[in-house]
Design a protein around this motif. Structure first.
Motif, PDB file in Angstrom:
ATOM      1  N   VAL A   6      22.618  23.032  29.708  1.00  0.00           N
ATOM      2  CA  VAL A   6      21.405  22.582  29.034  1.00  0.00           C
ATOM      3  C   VAL A   6      20.617  21.655  29.933  1.00  0.00           C
ATOM      4  N   ILE A   7      19.291  21.687  29.766  1.00  0.00           N
ATOM      5  CA  ILE A   7      18.348  20.792  30.435  1.00  0.00           C
ATOM      6  C   ILE A   7      17.593  20.059  29.336  1.00  0.00           C
ATOM      7  N   TYR A   8      17.481  18.741  29.464  1.00  0.00           N
ATOM      8  CA  TYR A   8      16.827  17.946  28.429  1.00  0.00           C
ATOM      9  C   TYR A   8      15.621  17.185  28.961  1.00  0.00           C
ATOM     10  N   GLY A   9      14.643  16.992  28.085  1.00  0.00           N
ATOM     11  CA  GLY A   9      13.588  16.020  28.314  1.00  0.00           C
ATOM     12  C   GLY A   9      14.014  14.672  27.764  1.00  0.00           C
ATOM     13  N   LEU A  10      13.149  13.679  27.914  1.00  0.00           N
ATOM     14  CA  LEU A  10      13.408  12.351  27.377  1.00  0.00           C
ATOM     15  C   LEU A  10      12.124  11.784  26.819  1.00  0.00           C
ATOM     16  N   ALA A  11      12.251  10.708  26.042  1.00  0.00           N
ATOM     17  CA  ALA A  11      11.121  10.273  25.223  1.00  0.00           C
ATOM     18  C   ALA A  11      10.052   9.506  25.985  1.00  0.00           C
ATOM     19  N   GLY A  12      10.456   8.641  26.928  1.00  0.00           N
ATOM     20  CA  GLY A  12       9.478   7.730  27.501  1.00  0.00           C
ATOM     21  C   GLY A  12       9.588   7.578  29.004  1.00  0.00           C
ATOM     22  N   THR A  13       9.110   6.429  29.502  1.00  0.00           N
ATOM     23  CA  THR A  13       9.046   6.209  30.941  1.00  0.00           C
ATOM     24  C   THR A  13      10.325   5.616  31.510  1.00  0.00           C
ATOM     25  N   LYS A  14      11.261   5.278  30.643  1.00  0.00           N
ATOM     26  CA  LYS A  14      12.592   4.870  31.092  1.00  0.00           C
ATOM     27  C   LYS A  14      13.595   5.246  30.012  1.00  0.00           C
ATOM     28  N   LEU A  15      14.851   5.289  30.397  1.00  0.00           N
ATOM     29  CA  LEU A  15      15.892   5.712  29.465  1.00  0.00           C
ATOM     30  C   LEU A  15      16.191   4.622  28.452  1.00  0.00           C
ATOM     31  N   SER A  16      16.313   5.023  27.196  1.00  0.00           N
ATOM     32  CA  SER A  16      16.759   4.095  26.158  1.00  0.00           C
ATOM     33  C   SER A  16      18.283   4.030  26.178  1.00  0.00           C
ATOM     34  N   PRO A  17      18.880   2.990  25.597  1.00  0.00           N
ATOM     35  CA  PRO A  17      20.344   2.931  25.516  1.00  0.00           C
ATOM     36  C   PRO A  17      20.939   4.157  24.828  1.00  0.00           C
ATOM     37  N   ASP A  18      20.288   4.643  23.772  1.00  0.00           N
ATOM     38  CA  ASP A  18      20.804   5.828  23.077  1.00  0.00           C
ATOM     39  C   ASP A  18      20.757   7.065  23.977  1.00  0.00           C
ATOM     40  N   GLU A  19      19.670   7.215  24.739  1.00  0.00           N
ATOM     41  CA  GLU A  19      19.581   8.357  25.654  1.00  0.00           C
ATOM     42  C   GLU A  19      20.651   8.263  26.735  1.00  0.00           C
ATOM     43  N   LYS A  20      20.853   7.086  27.290  1.00  0.00           N
ATOM     44  CA  LYS A  20      21.883   6.930  28.314  1.00  0.00           C
ATOM     45  C   LYS A  20      23.248   7.350  27.791  1.00  0.00           C
ATOM     46  N   ALA A  21      23.571   6.885  26.600  1.00  0.00           N
ATOM     47  CA  ALA A  21      24.875   7.210  26.016  1.00  0.00           C
ATOM     48  C   ALA A  21      24.989   8.712  25.745  1.00  0.00           C
ATOM     49  N   PHE A  22      23.930   9.290  25.225  1.00  0.00           N
ATOM     50  CA  PHE A  22      23.939  10.716  24.893  1.00  0.00           C
ATOM     51  C   PHE A  22      24.085  11.561  26.156  1.00  0.00           C
ATOM     52  N   PHE A  23      23.280  11.280  27.165  1.00  0.00           N
ATOM     53  CA  PHE A  23      23.335  12.070  28.389  1.00  0.00           C
ATOM     54  C   PHE A  23      24.680  11.890  29.102  1.00  0.00           C
ATOM     55  N   ARG A  24      25.205  10.689  29.075  1.00  0.00           N
ATOM     56  CA  ARG A  24      26.506  10.447  29.701  1.00  0.00           C
ATOM     57  C   ARG A  24      27.595  11.259  29.004  1.00  0.00           C
ATOM     58  N   ASP A  25      27.472  11.380  27.691  1.00  0.00           N
ATOM     59  CA  ASP A  25      28.478  12.100  26.906  1.00  0.00           C
ATOM     60  C   ASP A  25      28.322  13.613  27.061  1.00  0.00           C
ATOM     61  N   ILE A  26      27.087  14.126  26.999  1.00  0.00           N
ATOM     62  CA  ILE A  26      26.852  15.570  27.036  1.00  0.00           C
ATOM     63  C   ILE A  26      26.918  16.120  28.457  1.00  0.00           C
ATOM     64  N   ASP A  27      26.452  15.342  29.432  1.00  0.00           N
ATOM     65  CA  ASP A  27      26.371  15.740  30.838  1.00  0.00           C
ATOM     66  C   ASP A  27      25.578  17.029  31.027  1.00  0.00           C
ATOM     67  N   PRO A  28      24.277  16.993  30.719  1.00  0.00           N
ATOM     68  CA  PRO A  28      23.432  18.182  30.918  1.00  0.00           C
ATOM     69  C   PRO A  28      23.310  18.529  32.395  1.00  0.00           C
ATOM     70  N   TRP A  29      23.087  19.825  32.665  1.00  0.00           N
ATOM     71  CA  TRP A  29      22.929  20.238  34.064  1.00  0.00           C
ATOM     72  C   TRP A  29      21.744  19.543  34.707  1.00  0.00           C
ATOM     73  N   GLY A  30      20.652  19.367  33.955  1.00  0.00           N
ATOM     74  CA  GLY A  30      19.471  18.762  34.537  1.00  0.00           C
ATOM     75  C   GLY A  30      18.558  18.152  33.501  1.00  0.00           C
ATOM     76  N   PHE A  31      17.413  17.687  33.981  1.00  0.00           N
ATOM     77  CA  PHE A  31      16.422  17.007  33.145  1.00  0.00           C
ATOM     78  C   PHE A  31      15.037  17.553  33.479  1.00  0.00           C
ATOM     79  N   ILE A  32      14.098  17.392  32.539  1.00  0.00           N
ATOM     80  CA  ILE A  32      12.724  17.820  32.778  1.00  0.00           C
ATOM     81  C   ILE A  32      11.772  16.697  32.388  1.00  0.00           C
ATOM     82  N   LEU A  33      10.763  16.476  33.234  1.00  0.00           N
ATOM     83  CA  LEU A  33       9.795  15.400  33.027  1.00  0.00           C
ATOM     84  C   LEU A  33       8.456  15.956  32.547  1.00  0.00           C
ATOM     85  N   PHE A  34       7.780  15.153  31.726  1.00  0.00           N
ATOM     86  CA  PHE A  34       6.445  15.474  31.225  1.00  0.00           C
ATOM     87  C   PHE A  34       5.520  14.284  31.459  1.00  0.00           C
ATOM     88  N   ALA A  35       4.254  14.444  31.116  1.00  0.00           N
ATOM     89  CA  ALA A  35       3.273  13.376  31.343  1.00  0.00           C
ATOM     90  C   ALA A  35       3.682  12.086  30.643  1.00  0.00           C
TER      91      ALA A  35
END
Length: 338
Positions: A6-35
């Motif tokens: 899986v590849i995930y986007g994220l909500a804002g301009t830096k990682l939130s604590p919840d996103e860090k924990a989630f990504f660390r747990d899931i370990d997605p192959w990659g990430f995608i950035l938007f404006a």
């Protein structure tokens, strides 16, 4: 290490604590950035480092930087790269010059992306521009017939890879004929398989050695009356892998698009069952990301081999002078009539 498909986007301009924990747990192959994730060069450079640090490896980071109206990096901070239509127009004037200009432009894109830590571009678009279709493709296409799309698409891929950026051809097997925007609803293409093979599918066959491809959330009713290509085993096995001959990493288009229905777990499960290697979820909404995670699997077997082959493109970067390249690109484009 178990990496998720899986590849995930994220909500804002830096990682939130919840996103860090989630990504660390899931370990997605990659990430995608938007404006929404981008404020400036230093900020986005820190963000790409933070994302990779979160999963403890050099995870691929994607962006949609085609040029024209699909560009997450914009002036005044970044160059205004031309839309594909400019190169299609140049093809009508001088085919060799159009190929050169397209390659230079995408080599410049690669340089701009690698400077901020991005190493995968969701480009080139290999769809045809077809009269009467929805304008979601429009000037993003390199032409109205397969030949220029194949040649200019190849040049785009070559330019990106020369700069250590892995390209993703899209939207396989062809979005150009759709009469609706799959972001908003499910398009149905009723044309016969034979016609589609000669037109829409042909550019993808000509670029079938691409390292990655992104699916179209479209029903091709002469082949599968019920399911969009993303979730259709017939479309993946018989058309994408078979007729087109694509053997690279096959990822879904964004699972949050309104063309798809069902829970996010179901969307992911159906896509992987159909034969996609990788799921893509873009909007950064945590509740949806959790659902997608429930429907994903570990990245193993042939899918892992394809992913690793795409990652290796990042290892080799040719020498490059961006100022000289931009000057030459402008010289090429100046050949277009005013």
């Amino acid at each position: 290490m178990t990496i998720a498909s899986v590849i995930y986007g994220l909500a804002g301009t830096k990682l939130s604590p919840d996103e860090k924990a989630f990504f660390r747990d899931i370990d997605p192959w990659g990430f995608i950035l938007f404006a929404r994730n981008i404020e400036g060069i230093n900020q986005v450079s820190r963000l790409t480092l933070e994302l990779r640090d979160c999963v403890g490896r050099d995870a691929p980071i994607l962006i949609d930087q085609e040029g024209g109206r699909v560009a997450r990096l914009r002036p005044p901070t970044w160059r205004a790269a031309p839309a594909a239509q400019r190169f299609a127009d140049l093809w009508q004037v001088d085919e060799e010059l159009a190929i050169e200009a397209t390659r230079i432009n995408h080599r410049l894109l690669a340089h701009e992306l690698r400077t901020i830590g991005v190493d995968v571009d969701c480009a080139p678009v290999a769809d045809l521009r077809i009269e009467g279709a929805d304008d979601i493709i429009g000037d993003r296409a390199f032409g109205t017939t397969p030949e220029p799309v194949i040649h200019l698409g190849r040049a785009a891929m070559d330019g990106l890879m020369a700069g250590g950026v892995a390209p993703i051809i899209k939207h396989i097997p062809g979005h150009g004929r759709a009469r609706a925007d799959s972001h908003l609803e499910l398009p149905v293409v009723p044309e016969e398989h034979g016609l589609l093979s000669e037109t829409d599918f042909a550019p993808f066959k000509g670029l079938n050695d691409a390292p990655m491809a992104m699916t179209a959330h479209i029903v091709y009713s002469d082949i599968d009356r019920d399911l969009p290509a993303t979730q259709s085993a017939d479309m993946v096995d018989k058309v994408v892998r078979g007729e087109i001959g694509f053997d690279g990493l096959l990822m879904t288009d964004d699972l949050s698009m309104k063309a798809l229905t069902g829970t996010f777990r179901e969307r992911g499960e159906l896509s992987l069952k159909a034969g996609c290697d990788m799921l893509l979820h873009c909007n950064g909404q945590m509740s949806e990301m959790i659902g997608v995670a429930e429907g994903t699997t570990a990245l193993t077997g042939r899918a892992l081999e394809r992913a690793e082959a795409a990652e290796r493109i990042r290892d080799v970067i040719e020498d490059f002078d961006p100022d000289d390249a931009e000057s030459r690109l402008n010289d090429c484009l100046d050949r277009l009539p005013a």
